[in-house]
Design an enzyme around this catalytic site. Structure first.
Site, PDB file in Angstrom:
ATOM      1  N   HIS A  37       0.841  -1.211   0.000  1.00 34.27           N
ATOM      2  CA  HIS A  37       0.000   0.000   0.000  1.00 34.27           C
ATOM      3  C   HIS A  37       0.872   1.256   0.000  1.00 34.27           C
ATOM      4  CE1 HIS A  37      -2.832  -2.899   2.110  1.00 34.27           C
ATOM      5  NE2 HIS A  37      -3.582  -2.449   1.117  1.00 34.27           N
ATOM      6  N   ASP A 150      -3.970  -7.448  -7.293  1.00 33.07           N
ATOM      7  CA  ASP A 150      -5.372  -7.748  -7.591  1.00 33.07           C
ATOM      8  C   ASP A 150      -5.594  -7.469  -9.082  1.00 33.07           C
ATOM      9  OD1 ASP A 150      -6.565  -8.374  -4.885  1.00 33.07           O
ATOM     10  OD2 ASP A 150      -5.586  -6.467  -4.499  1.00 33.07           O
ATOM     11  N   ARG A 187      -3.915 -10.305   4.071  1.00 31.38           N
ATOM     12  CA  ARG A 187      -4.351 -11.623   4.567  1.00 31.38           C
ATOM     13  C   ARG A 187      -3.172 -12.519   4.954  1.00 31.38           C
ATOM     14  NH1 ARG A 187      -8.843 -10.707   0.647  1.00 31.38           N
ATOM     15  NH2 ARG A 187     -10.754 -10.764   1.878  1.00 31.38           N
TER      16      ARG A 187
END
Ligand code: PAF
Length: 284
Positions: A37, A150, A187
């Site tokens: 991020h 993603d 995760r």
């Protein structure tokens, strides 16, 4: 840096920045921030003048048996990381701010949303597209930054932006990896030490696909079989898919082509991981 929960406060800060002639960058996240991020924040800081990070664990993109309630929410740590990274505003709304009672509108990006992740997580991309369009409308950024990790998500968002004429440029940034190759993900904290070791098989299988393409002679089907075989060397892994597809349409391939992506989704223990690698092959 300021952290705000309400839409009116967010709008005030963004409006002030706009009036000062600044361009706005947005990094949409669900929090539990990591170096991946922060690399998006760095890209946003490089390309825009005023950076808004959104932190919102979006309920509509989780299936009924998924990890919405246990998804990590370390807000204070996230705010600290944003502060250190030089973020201007963190927008962390509560659920009713994003989904007022009675909200019934959603965004469906046809085709792309129903394959791969979409096939295993029905409704997932409807939730993603809906919340991302709402966040775009709330922040009104010039540029929004998403991770390649993603892969299908960034493709779905780009299609939505194109199809609905959303005035935002979507930029995809490279996946950040741990030293052994594991793609960074919020995760990963669910993995036990043994599972953490096993999870390196995903990036290894992608590398294997790349090597096979570059060596020549292998078919897409043969490469998918080799990725699966590699993943299955550890019984802790259970595969949802290991595919080599067209990098733009995600369509299955009959032969090696120039722009492909290898995509894997697999459970390691009970943790579902995804990873991918863009692979360029010679035209055949
Ligand atoms: O990638 C994520 O963290 C989420 O899917 C996103 C884009 C913030 C939408 O909730």
């Amino acid at each position: 840096m300021v952290a705000v929960e309400s839409l009116s406060e967010l709008r005030q800060h963004v409006q002030n920045a706009r009036q000062a002639g600044l361009t706005i960058g947005c990094v949409p996240t669900m929090g539990a921030l990591h170096a991946g991020h922060i690399s998006l924040v760095e890209a946003a800081k490089k390309e825009t003048d005023f950076v808004v990070v959104t932190i919102f664990v979006n309920p509509t993109q989780f299936g009924p048996n998924e990890d919405f309630s246990k998804y990590p929410r370390p807000l204070e740590l996230d705010l600290q990381m944003c502060r250190e990274a030089g973020v201007d505003v963190v927008f962390h709304p509560e659920v009713p701010t994003v989904y007022p009672a009675g909200a019934t509108t959603s965004v469906e990006v046809g085709g792309l949303s129903s394959v791969l992740e979409g096939a295993f997580r029905p409704g997932h991309f409807r939730g993603v597209a809906t919340v991302v369009l709402k966040l775009f409308n709330m922040v009104q950024p010039d540029v929004a930054f998403f991770g390649q990790k993603d892969f299908q998500q960034q493709l779905v968002i780009k299609h939505m932006v194109r199809d609905l004429d959303v005035p935002v440029r979507v930029q995809t940034c490279p996946t950040k990896r741990e030293a052994d190759g594991l793609a960074m993900s919020s995760r990963n904290v669910y993995l036990s030490p043994e599972e953490r070791q096993t999870s390196v098989l995903l990036s290894q299988a992608l590398k294997l696909a790349e090597t096979m393409v570059h060596q020549g002679g292998a078919t897409p089907g043969g490469i998918e079989a080799a990725m699966k075989k590699h993943l299955e060397t550890d019984p802790r892994v259970s595969i949802d898919y290991a595919k080599l597809v067209d990098a733009h349409t995600l369509a299955d391939l009959n032969r090696i082509q120039s722009e492909m992506v290898a995509l894997i989704a697999a459970r390691v223990g009970t943790t579902r991981l995804i990873d991918n690698m863009l692979i360029s092959g010679h035209l055949s």
